[in-house]
Design a protein around this motif. Structure first.
Motif, short mmCIF file in Angstrom:
data_model
loop_
_atom_site.label_atom_id
_atom_site.label_comp_id
_atom_site.label_asym_id
_atom_site.label_seq_id
_atom_site.Cartn_x
_atom_site.Cartn_y
_atom_site.Cartn_z
N LEU A 197 0.73 60.60 52.76
CA LEU A 197 1.02 61.86 52.07
C LEU A 197 1.37 62.96 53.06
O LEU A 197 2.35 63.69 52.88
N PHE A 198 0.58 63.08 54.12
CA PHE A 198 0.85 64.14 55.10
C PHE A 198 2.17 63.88 55.84
O PHE A 198 2.86 64.83 56.22
N TYR A 199 2.52 62.62 56.04
CA TYR A 199 3.84 62.33 56.62
C TYR A 199 4.93 62.89 55.71
O TYR A 199 5.88 63.53 56.18
N GLN A 200 4.80 62.64 54.40
CA GLN A 200 5.80 63.14 53.45
C GLN A 200 5.83 64.67 53.45
O GLN A 200 6.90 65.28 53.38
N THR B 70 -2.59 73.16 56.83
CA THR B 70 -2.85 71.75 56.50
C THR B 70 -3.57 70.96 57.59
O THR B 70 -4.20 69.94 57.30
N PHE B 71 -3.46 71.39 58.84
CA PHE B 71 -4.03 70.58 59.91
C PHE B 71 -5.54 70.39 59.78
O PHE B 71 -6.06 69.32 60.15
N PRO B 72 -6.28 71.37 59.27
CA PRO B 72 -7.73 71.11 59.08
C PRO B 72 -8.01 69.91 58.18
O PRO B 72 -9.00 69.20 58.37
N ASN C 133 -9.94 65.95 59.15
CA ASN C 133 -11.03 65.33 58.38
C ASN C 133 -10.77 63.86 58.05
O ASN C 133 -11.65 63.17 57.56
N LEU C 134 -9.55 63.37 58.32
CA LEU C 134 -9.21 62.01 57.94
C LEU C 134 -9.92 60.98 58.82
O LEU C 134 -10.14 61.22 60.02
N ASP D 240 6.60 71.64 67.52
CA ASP D 240 6.91 72.99 67.99
C ASP D 240 6.12 74.05 67.23
O ASP D 240 6.25 75.25 67.51
N ALA D 241 5.34 73.62 66.24
CA ALA D 241 4.59 74.58 65.42
C ALA D 241 3.10 74.59 65.73
O ALA D 241 2.43 75.61 65.54
N LEU D 242 2.57 73.47 66.19
CA LEU D 242 1.15 73.39 66.52
C LEU D 242 0.94 73.77 67.98
O LEU D 242 1.55 73.18 68.87
N PRO D 243 0.11 74.74 68.28
CA PRO D 243 -0.14 75.11 69.68
C PRO D 243 -0.84 73.99 70.43
O PRO D 243 -1.62 73.23 69.85
#
Length: 528
Positions: free
Chosen positions: A86-89, A109-111, A115-116, A137-140
């Motif tokens: 789902l997160f890939y999509q 969404t990263f939090p 948890n996965l 390029d969006a996640l520090p």
């Protein structure tokens, strides 16, 4: 099948959710929580398909509140794996968003991703990695995200190139290690770069088809300060195969900052590459600064103007430093044009980085506009073809060039390190064993089905049917090349161009060449 699952299968998610909620109120068992968790997963998936981020987030919050992802059951494992897909999509469908939108998406969404508890290694876990790479390029500090994912969980197939829309794309492992390298370089984490270097070097040894890994080995060697000379050798080796890419020349400019002229030539060559102007903003800005310092104000202004035009067109901010630089250059231009910088950047960079490739004369014999392919003869019994998409102008049949051929394949595909038009004073003696300017009369060929041009030394040159004139009388001239005849499986001279120049030889001040020529047999040297 339970009643909740039955409703899920029918797509009645609201009814399934209400029933699962009632069951959970009656029984707080793990089974009841899992059933509700699966309903929430379906609602999150449906919300994503409808691009309803708010509802998707509510469904994901409900899953987290159920405390089921950490359970060691088959159903919990499958739910974790399904959430990876789902997160890939979610990420893949939004990878072309504006950077600010991607940063918001990543922050929101990263939090949940953290948890996965999916299967490791697994296809689901790899799909999650593919999704995360869309956010590189969006996640520090993206290298730390990859450390958290743990690249030791890559599977053997993750090191293989993938097919996508009939195109082969780089392996997910290669993409991950490149992303990690970029993050370390961006943060200027020299120690992290040094630790990653042996990993990349082993990766290159195990998978030599991962060509970009070699490029990033060079970057890490350079920016970590590990070994400047080794970095240069690594980058030059890569540049020989990718000499038409602006980012290769930008890196070479950094690698040779201690040689001011060479570094500037590398930047000039980067700016000359055929690419999206948006990619050259930083390079043109660097050139504006350097050329302004060198006193070439006109060139400096041109590069800065191009850089600022792209920023304006895309709505990007223009810094105060850029405005001050523009004013400084304009002020100097009002006082005088300055001194144009005399640097033949193509010649200097070719001599320095591709010395083994001798410059030779070539002539274009065929152009396929649809495929952007050109055929050339570039030496005695040497022919090949290349993609001309890097050239600013489409090559023309009969065009003479000076080229450096660095590599050839079995099917005659050639790699060219440099190319320029032939200068008028270049001595013909260096190429007249495969390119000739010839003048003579036309006569029937040995077979009688075509013409040959016969010069004053009784050499014969086959005239292809598409050049055959309706009137064969008079004197003709043109360019002939030594080309390979696939039907006869041998090399022979053939006219590449032909035009009638006189009624007879006396008009040119030369004797007729047909009166004493025997054309009954093909020429033994030319093979015609």
């Amino acid at each position: 099948m339970s009643q909740v699952n039955d409703l899920r299968k029918q797509g009645l998610l609201d009814d399934a959710y209400d029933l699962a909620q009632r069951q959970l109120e009656e029984n707080k068992s793990l089974e009841a929580r899992m059933e509700l968790g699966w309903v929430c997963y379906d609602r999150a998936k449906h919300a994503n398909e409808q691009h309803n981020f708010s509802e998707m987030k509510q469904a994901l919050d409900a899953i987290i509140d159920l405390n089921i992802l950490q359970e060691e059951t088959e159903s919990a494992r499958m739910l974790n794996d399904s959430l990876c897909y789902l997160f890939y999509q979610v990420y893949h469908s939004r990878k072309n968003f504006q950077p600010i939108d991607l940063r918001k998406l990543a922050k929101a969404t990263f939090p949940y991703v953290e948890n996965l508890q999916p299967s490791k290694p697994s296809k689901a876990y790899t799909m999650l990695l593919r999704g995360l790479l869309c956010l590189k390029d969006a996640l520090p500090d993206f290298d730390k995200v990859l450390d958290q994912w743990d690249l030791t969980n890559l599977q053997p197939e993750d090191y293989e190139k993938q097919e996508y829309n009939n195109h082969r794309i780089i392996a997910v492992a290669e993409a991950a290690y490149i992303a990690k390298s970029k993050a370390l370089i961006e943060r200027n984490d020299k120690e992290g770069m040094r630790q990653l270097l042996p990993v990349l070097q082993q990766l290159q040894n195990d998978h030599p088809d991962m060509q970009l890994i070699g490029f990033y080995i060079g970057k890490l060697l350079l920016y970590s300060g590990t070994d400047l000379e080794l970095a240069r050798r690594q980058i030059i080796q890569f540049a020989k195969r990718h000499k038409y890419e602006f980012w290769v020349w930008e890196l070479l400019a950094d690698a040779y900052e201690d040689e001011a002229d060479l570094s500037l030539c590398c930047l000039l060559r980067a700016a000359s590459c055929r690419t999206n102007p948006d990619f050259l903003v930083r390079i043109r800005r660097r050139l504006a600064v350097l050329l302004n310092e060198r006193g070439d104000y006109t060139a400096a202004y041109d590069h800065l103007r191009e850089s600022l035009a792209v920023r304006t067109r895309n709505g990007w901010a223009i810094s105060e430093e850029d405005k001050e630089l523009q004013q400084d250059i304009l002020r100097k231009l009002q006082e005088g044009d300055g001194v144009p910088l005399q640097l033949d950047y193509m010649r200097l960079t070719n001599q320095r980085f591709f010395p083994e490739a001798e410059e030779t004369v070539a002539i274009v014999t065929f152009v396929n506009e649809e495929k952007e392919i050109a055929n050339i003869i570039y030496g005695f019994q040497k022919k090949g073809f290349f993609k001309y998409s890097f050239m600013r102008e489409k090559p023309q049949i009969g065009q003479k060039l000076l080229v450096r051929v660095t590599d050839t394949s079995e099917d005659n595909y050639i790699r060219i390190s440099s190319m320029r038009n032939l200068v008028t004073d270049y001595p013909a003696s260096k190429y007249n064993n495969y390119i000739k300017d010839v003048t003579g009369n036309l006569a029937p060929s040995f077979s009688g089905s075509a013409y040959v041009l016969v010069n004053e030394w009784n050499d014969t040159f086959l005239v292809p049917k598409h050049l055959a004139p309706t009137d064969a009388s008079g004197v003709h001239k043109g360019v002939a090349v030594l080309d390979f005849n696939r039907l006869r499986n041998r090399w022979g001279w053939i006219m590449l161009s032909l035009e009638r120049v006189a009624d007879n030889a006396s008009d040119l001040g030369a004797p007729s060449v047909l009166s004493n020529i025997d054309v009954s047999e093909p020429d033994s040297q030319t093979g015609v």
